[in-house]
Design an enzyme around this catalytic site. Structure first.
Site, PDB file in Angstrom:
ATOM      1  N   SER A  52      33.704  62.232  45.436  1.00 31.32           N
ATOM      2  CA  SER A  52      35.163  62.087  45.500  1.00 31.32           C
ATOM      3  C   SER A  52      35.777  63.259  46.257  1.00 31.32           C
ATOM      4  CB  SER A  52      35.714  62.065  44.074  1.00 31.32           C
ATOM      5  OG  SER A  52      37.117  62.142  44.082  1.00 31.32           O
ATOM      6  N   GLY A  69      42.721  60.401  49.719  1.00 28.86           N
ATOM      7  CA  GLY A  69      41.343  60.402  50.228  1.00 28.86           C
ATOM      8  C   GLY A  69      41.001  61.829  50.668  1.00 28.86           C
ATOM      9  N   THR A 126      45.757  56.759  45.331  1.00 28.28           N
ATOM     10  CA  THR A 126      45.289  57.560  44.214  1.00 28.28           C
ATOM     11  C   THR A 126      46.585  58.135  43.694  1.00 28.28           C
ATOM     12  OG1 THR A 126      43.136  58.040  45.215  1.00 28.28           O
ATOM     13  CG2 THR A 126      43.965  59.708  43.719  1.00 28.28           C
ATOM     14  N   THR A 165      42.494  57.280  40.065  1.00 29.56           N
ATOM     15  CA  THR A 165      42.483  56.364  41.207  1.00 29.56           C
ATOM     16  C   THR A 165      41.778  55.041  40.927  1.00 29.56           C
ATOM     17  OG1 THR A 165      41.958  56.285  43.584  1.00 29.56           O
ATOM     18  CG2 THR A 165      40.285  57.250  42.161  1.00 29.56           C
ATOM     19  N   ASP A 175      33.084  54.715  47.873  1.00 33.14           N
ATOM     20  CA  ASP A 175      33.004  56.163  48.080  1.00 33.14           C
ATOM     21  C   ASP A 175      31.554  56.656  48.161  1.00 33.14           C
ATOM     22  OD1 ASP A 175      35.610  56.870  48.491  1.00 33.14           O
ATOM     23  OD2 ASP A 175      36.004  57.515  46.450  1.00 33.14           O
TER      24      ASP A 175
HETATM   25  N1  GLY Z   1      38.607  57.376  45.970  1.00 33.13           N
HETATM   26  C1  GLY Z   1      39.039  58.519  46.656  1.00 33.13           C
HETATM   27  C2  GLY Z   1      38.370  59.755  46.197  1.00 33.13           C
HETATM   28  O1  GLY Z   1      37.936  59.830  45.070  1.00 33.13           O
HETATM   29  O2  GLY Z   1      38.245  60.660  46.982  1.00 33.13           O
END
Ligand code: GLY
Length: 583
Positions: free
Chosen positions: A454, A476, A383, A401, A425
């Site tokens: 997220s 993450g 990200t 991301t 996710d």
């Molecule tokens: N894809 C990682 C997040 O949005 O947390």
């Protein structure tokens, strides 16, 4: 192992672990600006943003230009085919969040990622065409531009177009990254041709040209953002879906909307914290953790002390347990946002923290499911975050991301951009871990049109009415804990933003019940003291990559400290007396 693959293995380890603590201790000084600051993970993108400011654009104009530039120069996370969040505060004090998170296609169902054996199939949710959420980035930038932009759309997309068409010189970080991810990139013929030179590989100093991406950007610049959703680019994207058995349709693309949301507003000591509401879990978790930490003498206990690490671990556990149980897309499922942030609730949550001992098996939840440990170790997710402030004091924090590095690894044929794997996710099944080992519940099950939960936490902090900090991170779930620790380091430990970012981090996400420590990030006596308190300790790769700006009020006006994370590849570019300044 031949020499190149031995080098590759070392590079992979370095990209994963980041520089050792000793290197971080020698982290660079913050860049000081007075009339504007842009901090991103790409020197070219930061420079483009600062040039927009220099040419009279505001922070939102710069953000649009940086976002498109990152889609060219930071291909593992910068994107056209992904999504993200923007938190912004204008100079007159108004605040706003823009949600351009991807959505599930109309025909997505709860069991979309259940494989033939009846269990969640990570191949389906991470690398197949089914893994792709309807991209939100172009719509998000368009909405921000429509509401706040002062320069033309075309002018802001143009620098990225030029970079893609004329090429740009690869730095060591990106060249290494492409080499290390040859497995993922090599599976897609377009990605292999563009990013691996069909096995000839790029070296630092080579020029990377992306003519197909350049053409796509040129169309978006010329015909406007709707081109992505209804024009030739949309046709290419849907053709890619049809070729690969995806379920996204033209109607899904045409129907995508970025949304304006009210930022969450919380406090920490005398500061006001503006952060992202659902479908991010980050803002709620951050405010919950800060509330609990306020009750402890964090500053007096000292950064990195075992007592502080204990408190941090315990507040993290509690916030992630709530995340698993209660959070999802509030447009589709009831999310008790106010209740989760209510003082009485938080006081009871914090009161359950024993000042001396780790709480084992924190309240009844889904527990540690089979496979969580295995998935947890796969924490290299990508990200990227950028922070911007302009001369007037407009402030923008954007985290964007593709989910994991290069998303699905699928490129839209002929259009030159990667497609996200954001559908991972969602909870593929309640209680089953996603790529980040995050346990999630029914609130975050796969639902048509919903946005997956997220962890992205773009955040702006105020002291009174004045800007104090702009920050955010990739990583993450470690996004949330990286933002938390950076903030605490500035506020409680009186570090400047660069020292706060460079300091070692820890991470706990409730399940598994392991307190993660960066390599070299803790002294043996602290380690042992934490073990005696009952914490299970484990190593982790370098955590997050915070890109932040600290705003210091001086008698002569604002001083802007731009700081990037030595764990990766950040680049602050400031403006002083009409000139760009950087490291
Ligand atoms: N894809 C990682 C997040 O949005 O947390």
């Amino acid at each position: 192992m031949n020499k190149r693959s031995r080098i590759g293995a070392c590079l992979g380890l370095l990209l994963t672990l980041g520089p050792p603590l000793a290197a971080r201790a020698a982290s660079p000084a913050a860049v000081v600006g007075t009339e504007g600051m842009v901090v991103s993970e790409s020197s070219k993108a930061s420079r483009i943003g600062a040039e927009v400011l220099l040419a009279g654009g505001n922070a939102v104009d710069a953000a649009v230009a940086v976002h498109f530039a990152l889609a060219v120069t930071y291909p593992q996370a910068g994107n056209l085919g992904g999504g993200g969040f923007m938190v912004l505060r204008t100079a007159d004090g108004s605040i706003e969040a823009i949600d351009f998170r991807e959505t599930a296609p109309a025909t997505a169902t709860r069991d979309l990622f259940i494989g033939a054996g009846g269990n969640p199939d990570p191949v389906l949710s991470r690398t197949s065409h089914l893994a792709v959420g309807v991209p939100g980035s172009v719509a998000g930038m368009a909405l921000a531009h429509e509401r706040h932009g002062t320069r033309t759309w075309r002018e802001l997309v143009e620098p990225a177009t030029r970079l893609a068409e004329s090429g740009f010189i690869l730095d060591r970080y990106i060249a290494n990254h492409l080499y290390v991810y040859q497995g993922r990139l090599g599976q897609n013929p377009e990605a292999s041709r563009i990013f691996l030179r069909d096995g000839d590989f790029y070296q630092q100093g080579d020029s990377l040209h992306q003519p197909e991406l350049g053409e796509t950007l040129r169309r978006i610049a010329r015909f406007g953002p709707t081109e992505f959703y209804t024009g030739e680019t949309a046709d290419s994207l849907i053709a890619e879906m049809v070729r690969g058995g995806g379920i996204m349709t033209s109607e899904d693309l045409r129907g995508y909307r970025a949304k304006i949301r009210e930022p969450l507003v919380g406090s920490y000591h005398d500061l006001t914290v503006l952060t992202m509401p659902p479908p991010s879990s980050g803002g709620i978790a951050l405010l919950q953790m800060l509330h609990c930490l306020e009750a402890f003498p964090v500053g007096r206990l000292g950064a990195g002390s075992s007592q502080n690490c204990h408190f941090l671990a315990e507040v993290m556990k509690r916030a992630f347990a709530d995340r698993a149980e209660f959070l999802g897309d509030a447009d589709f499922t009831p999310v008790p946002v106010e209740g989760l942030l209510e003082k009485s609730y938080l006081d009871s949550l914090c009161a359950s923290i024993d000042p001396n001992w780790a709480t084992p098996n924190l309240h009844a939840g889904p527990g540690m499911p089979r496979g969580a440990q295995e998935f947890y170790s796969a924490t290299g997710g990508q990200t990227t975050h950028f922070s911007i402030v302009d001369a007037e004091g407009n402030a923008v924090a954007v985290t964007t991301t593709l989910n994991t590095n290069y998303g699905t690894g699928i490129m839209v044929r002929g259009a030159g951009f990667f497609l996200n794997n954001e559908m991972d996710d969602f909870a593929a099944a309640p209680g089953s871990p996603n790529y980040y080992g995050l346990i999630q519940g029914e609130a975050n099950e796969v639902r048509a049109f919903a946005r997956p939960l997220s962890s992205m936490t773009p955040t702006i902090v105020l002291r009174g009415d004045e800007l104090a900090l702009i920050l955010g991170s990739p990583g993450g779930p470690k996004i949330i804990t990286s933002v938390l620790q950076t903030l605490v380091n500035v506020v409680d430990h009186e570090m400047d933003i660069q020292a706060a970012i460079s300091a070692p981090r820890i991470h706990h996400q409730w399940v598994p019940d392991t307190l993660r420590i960066e390599p070299g990030g803790m002294t043996v006596d602290v380690y042992q003291a934490l073990e005696r308190r009952g914490h299970a300790l484990g190593r982790s790769s370098a955590m997050g990559s915070v890109q932040g700006i600290q705003i210091v009020q001086t008698p002569k006006g604002r001083m802007l400290l731009g700081a990037s994370d030595p764990r990766r590849n950040g680049h602050p570019v400031g403006i002083v007396r009409g000139r760009l300044v950087t490291r």
